[in-house]
Write a protein that holds these residues in place. Sequence first.
Motif, PDB file in Angstrom:
ATOM      1  N   ARG A   1       0.940  -1.210  -0.036  1.00  0.00           N
ATOM      2  CA  ARG A   1       0.108  -0.003  -0.125  1.00  0.00           C
ATOM      3  C   ARG A   1       0.943   1.363   0.029  1.00  0.00           C
ATOM      4  NH1 ARG A   1      -2.333   2.664   4.372  1.00  0.00           N
ATOM      5  NH2 ARG A   1      -2.099   0.743   5.631  1.00  0.00           N
ATOM      6  N   ARG A   2       0.799   1.943  -0.971  1.00  0.00           N
ATOM      7  CA  ARG A   2       1.597   3.135  -1.176  1.00  0.00           C
ATOM      8  C   ARG A   2       1.029   4.460  -0.391  1.00  0.00           C
ATOM      9  NH1 ARG A   2       5.117   4.257  -6.038  1.00  0.00           N
ATOM     10  NH2 ARG A   2       3.710   3.034  -7.206  1.00  0.00           N
ATOM     11  N   ASP A   3       2.105   4.770   0.434  1.00  0.00           N
ATOM     12  CA  ASP A   3       1.560   6.302   1.198  1.00  0.00           C
ATOM     13  C   ASP A   3       2.473   7.372   0.695  1.00  0.00           C
ATOM     14  OD1 ASP A   3       0.388   7.660   3.336  1.00  0.00           O
ATOM     15  OD2 ASP A   3       2.318   7.437   4.543  1.00  0.00           O
ATOM     16  N   HIS A   4       1.717   8.370   0.202  1.00  0.00           N
ATOM     17  CA  HIS A   4       2.506   9.356  -0.487  1.00  0.00           C
ATOM     18  C   HIS A   4       1.743  10.778  -0.117  1.00  0.00           C
ATOM     19  CE1 HIS A   4      -0.496   9.278  -3.810  1.00  0.00           C
ATOM     20  NE2 HIS A   4      -0.466   7.988  -3.598  1.00  0.00           N
ATOM     21  N   PRO A   5       2.160  11.693  -0.427  1.00  0.00           N
ATOM     22  CA  PRO A   5       1.602  13.199  -0.122  1.00  0.00           C
ATOM     23  C   PRO A   5       0.237  13.410  -0.784  1.00  0.00           C
ATOM     24  CG  PRO A   5       3.883  13.442  -0.335  1.00  0.00           C
ATOM     25  CD  PRO A   5       3.637  12.250  -0.806  1.00  0.00           C
ATOM     26  N   THR A   6       0.062  12.787  -2.007  1.00  0.00           N
ATOM     27  CA  THR A   6      -1.066  13.174  -2.726  1.00  0.00           C
ATOM     28  C   THR A   6      -2.061  11.996  -2.444  1.00  0.00           C
ATOM     29  OG1 THR A   6      -0.164  11.999  -4.935  1.00  0.00           O
ATOM     30  CG2 THR A   6       0.129  14.423  -4.390  1.00  0.00           C
ATOM     31  N   ARG A   7      -1.994  11.068  -1.902  1.00  0.00           N
ATOM     32  CA  ARG A   7      -3.020  10.074  -1.547  1.00  0.00           C
ATOM     33  C   ARG A   7      -4.234  10.684  -0.803  1.00  0.00           C
ATOM     34  NH1 ARG A   7      -2.510   4.211  -1.285  1.00  0.00           N
ATOM     35  NH2 ARG A   7      -4.465   3.431  -0.156  1.00  0.00           N
ATOM     36  N   ALA A   8      -5.441  10.267  -1.093  1.00  0.00           N
ATOM     37  CA  ALA A   8      -6.634  10.871  -0.585  1.00  0.00           C
ATOM     38  C   ALA A   8      -6.659  11.220   0.737  1.00  0.00           C
ATOM     39  CB  ALA A   8      -7.862   9.954  -1.122  1.00  0.00           C
ATOM     40  N   GLU A   9      -6.241  10.342   1.624  1.00  0.00           N
ATOM     41  CA  GLU A   9      -6.253  10.533   3.082  1.00  0.00           C
ATOM     42  C   GLU A   9      -5.173  11.492   3.352  1.00  0.00           C
ATOM     43  OE1 GLU A   9      -5.597   7.667   1.398  1.00  0.00           O
ATOM     44  OE2 GLU A   9      -7.071   6.265   2.349  1.00  0.00           O
ATOM     45  N   ARG A  10      -4.039  11.709   2.694  1.00  0.00           N
ATOM     46  CA  ARG A  10      -3.043  12.782   3.076  1.00  0.00           C
ATOM     47  C   ARG A  10      -3.380  14.096   2.560  1.00  0.00           C
ATOM     48  NH1 ARG A  10       0.135  10.913   7.163  1.00  0.00           N
ATOM     49  NH2 ARG A  10       1.165   8.815   6.590  1.00  0.00           N
ATOM     50  N   ALA A  11      -4.055  14.283   1.366  1.00  0.00           N
ATOM     51  CA  ALA A  11      -4.582  15.394   0.538  1.00  0.00           C
ATOM     52  C   ALA A  11      -5.719  16.068   1.396  1.00  0.00           C
ATOM     53  CB  ALA A  11      -4.838  15.199  -0.927  1.00  0.00           C
ATOM     54  N   ASN A  12      -6.521  15.004   2.087  1.00  0.00           N
ATOM     55  CA  ASN A  12      -7.511  15.714   2.652  1.00  0.00           C
ATOM     56  C   ASN A  12      -7.492  15.756   3.853  1.00  0.00           C
ATOM     57  OD1 ASN A  12      -9.489  16.367   0.258  1.00  0.00           O
ATOM     58  ND2 ASN A  12      -8.688  14.293  -0.193  1.00  0.00           N
ATOM     59  N   PRO A  13      -6.794  16.383   4.787  1.00  0.00           N
ATOM     60  CA  PRO A  13      -6.243  16.084   6.322  1.00  0.00           C
ATOM     61  C   PRO A  13      -7.639  16.302   7.300  1.00  0.00           C
ATOM     62  CG  PRO A  13      -5.856  18.202   5.573  1.00  0.00           C
ATOM     63  CD  PRO A  13      -6.233  17.868   4.242  1.00  0.00           C
TER      64      PRO A  13
ATOM     65  N   SER B   1     -13.157  17.166   4.716  1.00  0.00           N
ATOM     66  CA  SER B   1     -12.766  17.239   3.427  1.00  0.00           C
ATOM     67  C   SER B   1     -12.564  15.829   3.153  1.00  0.00           C
ATOM     68  CB  SER B   1     -11.467  17.857   3.322  1.00  0.00           C
ATOM     69  OG  SER B   1     -10.278  17.231   4.247  1.00  0.00           O
ATOM     70  N   ARG B   2     -12.111  14.749   3.812  1.00  0.00           N
ATOM     71  CA  ARG B   2     -12.118  13.390   3.177  1.00  0.00           C
ATOM     72  C   ARG B   2     -13.599  12.999   2.765  1.00  0.00           C
ATOM     73  NH1 ARG B   2      -8.386  13.050   7.212  1.00  0.00           N
ATOM     74  NH2 ARG B   2      -9.884  12.261   8.882  1.00  0.00           N
ATOM     75  N   CYS B   3     -14.430  13.193   3.750  1.00  0.00           N
ATOM     76  CA  CYS B   3     -15.733  12.853   3.414  1.00  0.00           C
ATOM     77  C   CYS B   3     -16.553  13.303   1.934  1.00  0.00           C
ATOM     78  CB  CYS B   3     -16.964  13.152   4.624  1.00  0.00           C
ATOM     79  SG  CYS B   3     -16.428  12.186   5.941  1.00  0.00           S
ATOM     80  N   VAL B   4     -16.101  14.820   1.896  1.00  0.00           N
ATOM     81  CA  VAL B   4     -16.490  15.570   0.592  1.00  0.00           C
ATOM     82  C   VAL B   4     -15.849  14.882  -0.761  1.00  0.00           C
ATOM     83  CG1 VAL B   4     -16.336  17.577  -0.704  1.00  0.00           C
ATOM     84  CG2 VAL B   4     -17.116  17.582   1.729  1.00  0.00           C
ATOM     85  N   ASN B   5     -14.566  14.304  -0.194  1.00  0.00           N
ATOM     86  CA  ASN B   5     -13.820  13.458  -1.316  1.00  0.00           C
ATOM     87  C   ASN B   5     -14.386  12.258  -1.684  1.00  0.00           C
ATOM     88  OD1 ASN B   5     -11.409  12.886  -3.080  1.00  0.00           O
ATOM     89  ND2 ASN B   5     -11.213  11.334  -1.753  1.00  0.00           N
ATOM     90  N   LEU B   6     -15.022  11.598  -0.770  1.00  0.00           N
ATOM     91  CA  LEU B   6     -15.719  10.286  -0.909  1.00  0.00           C
ATOM     92  C   LEU B   6     -17.116  10.673  -1.834  1.00  0.00           C
ATOM     93  CD1 LEU B   6     -15.383   8.690   2.533  1.00  0.00           C
ATOM     94  CD2 LEU B   6     -14.141   7.967   0.400  1.00  0.00           C
ATOM     95  N   ASP B   7     -17.787  11.746  -1.440  1.00  0.00           N
ATOM     96  CA  ASP B   7     -19.011  12.103  -2.335  1.00  0.00           C
ATOM     97  C   ASP B   7     -19.108  13.503  -2.143  1.00  0.00           C
ATOM     98  OD1 ASP B   7     -21.487  12.467  -3.221  1.00  0.00           O
ATOM     99  OD2 ASP B   7     -22.341  10.532  -2.409  1.00  0.00           O
ATOM    100  N   PRO B   8     -19.078  14.260  -3.080  1.00  0.00           N
ATOM    101  CA  PRO B   8     -19.248  15.713  -3.083  1.00  0.00           C
ATOM    102  C   PRO B   8     -20.611  16.175  -2.566  1.00  0.00           C
ATOM    103  CG  PRO B   8     -18.316  15.032  -5.377  1.00  0.00           C
ATOM    104  CD  PRO B   8     -18.930  13.893  -4.643  1.00  0.00           C
ATOM    105  N   ARG B   9     -21.579  15.473  -2.201  1.00  0.00           N
ATOM    106  CA  ARG B   9     -22.818  15.707  -1.926  1.00  0.00           C
ATOM    107  C   ARG B   9     -23.010  15.818  -0.557  1.00  0.00           C
ATOM    108  NH1 ARG B   9     -26.427  10.727  -4.605  1.00  0.00           N
ATOM    109  NH2 ARG B   9     -24.302   9.683  -3.651  1.00  0.00           N
ATOM    110  N   ARG B  10     -21.605  15.564   0.222  1.00  0.00           N
ATOM    111  CA  ARG B  10     -21.402  15.769   1.624  1.00  0.00           C
ATOM    112  C   ARG B  10     -20.949  17.238   1.927  1.00  0.00           C
ATOM    113  NH1 ARG B  10     -23.342  11.993   5.266  1.00  0.00           N
ATOM    114  NH2 ARG B  10     -22.983   9.871   4.416  1.00  0.00           N
ATOM    115  N   ALA B  11     -20.838  17.985   0.997  1.00  0.00           N
ATOM    116  CA  ALA B  11     -20.158  19.356   1.316  1.00  0.00           C
ATOM    117  C   ALA B  11     -21.542  20.259   1.726  1.00  0.00           C
ATOM    118  CB  ALA B  11     -19.820  20.143  -0.042  1.00  0.00           C
ATOM    119  N   GLY B  12     -21.345  21.298   2.281  1.00  0.00           N
ATOM    120  CA  GLY B  12     -22.524  22.039   2.651  1.00  0.00           C
ATOM    121  C   GLY B  12     -22.824  21.898   4.309  1.00  0.00           C
ATOM    122  N   PRO B  13     -23.806  22.660   4.776  1.00  0.00           N
ATOM    123  CA  PRO B  13     -24.222  22.638   5.899  1.00  0.00           C
ATOM    124  C   PRO B  13     -25.140  21.715   6.697  1.00  0.00           C
ATOM    125  CG  PRO B  13     -25.530  24.379   5.011  1.00  0.00           C
ATOM    126  CD  PRO B  13     -24.653  23.791   4.068  1.00  0.00           C
TER     127      PRO B  13
END
Length: 315
Positions: free
Chosen positions: A208-220, A224-236
């Motif tokens: 398993r590659r761990d690098h700065p642009t991996r989703a978990e690293r790029a969305n601290p 932000s990680r949940c919005v990456n999983l589904d954009p519908r998670r954005a917002g109040p």
Amino acid sequence: MTAVPRLSIGLPVYNGEEYLAESLDALLGQTFEDFELVISDNASTDATESICRRYAARDSRIRYLRLPRNIGASPNHNRVFTECRGELFKWASHDDLYARDLLLRCVEALDERPDVILAHADQAVVDGDGRVKVPYEYGLATASPHAPERFRSMLFEPGGDDFYGVIRAEVLRRVKPLDSYHHADRTFVAEIGLRGRFHQVPELLYFRRDHPTRAERANPSKRSRCVNLDPRRAGPLHPTPRLLAEYVWGFVATIQRVPLSPADRRECYRHLAAWAASRVRPGSGERVEDRAPVDPDRFAVSVDDLVAGREGRRA
């Protein structure tokens, strides 16, 4: 290869140009060859499309699908599974590496053990160059015949990438699709584990590659990680407390959904209560990739020797 392949590999990807070719080389160089590779491109804006089309032109096992817009990582993971036809299924990541015998050993394990529903292999975290950072032993009790014991280990023990194992597709179709709240992948795998035993092949075959642009690293942040999983998670409507509450409820719903005896169900609830109490203590939630790294030059196993496409890198 038969008309309907034995195994389907689903590879969801978004802007994976940096490592995608290496992962495709590793998958296409497997010693087990009876598979299809379905790639679902989540409207990438980099060179992902051209890389995928180049590889698809070379190998008829590849089916490349491109979405017109980014639907998020979780819906794309679910979509790629629905596109696959094999009796066995595996998700693949565009940035991970796979030893040549990974698929063969996992398929053999399932063939030899009809009661096992998922097979994976020992693994290590590697850096962007593919050098081992953290090798780790699989410590989960997912081979236990007792469902509550399997569930408890998946709650409390760190490590394990069973999400990327080879799974019996007919079992996976009974599992609630992957959601997009915080750690939804953990509740997803917990449901698979409640439905049957896993087998861990005792060979180092997955990296398993761990690098700065991996989703978990790029969305601290959790949001932000949940919005990456589904954009519908954005917002109040999706504040962090909701995302955390859905995580806990995901385990509860899993226990309710899976056919268990009353005694096993009660035992699972007890383990869940103990886990929830433990989460409030400092130091909970250890991540394997955050452990102290090893010196890659002292590591006995060479990734370059095990993974197709990396021959001669140490020369």
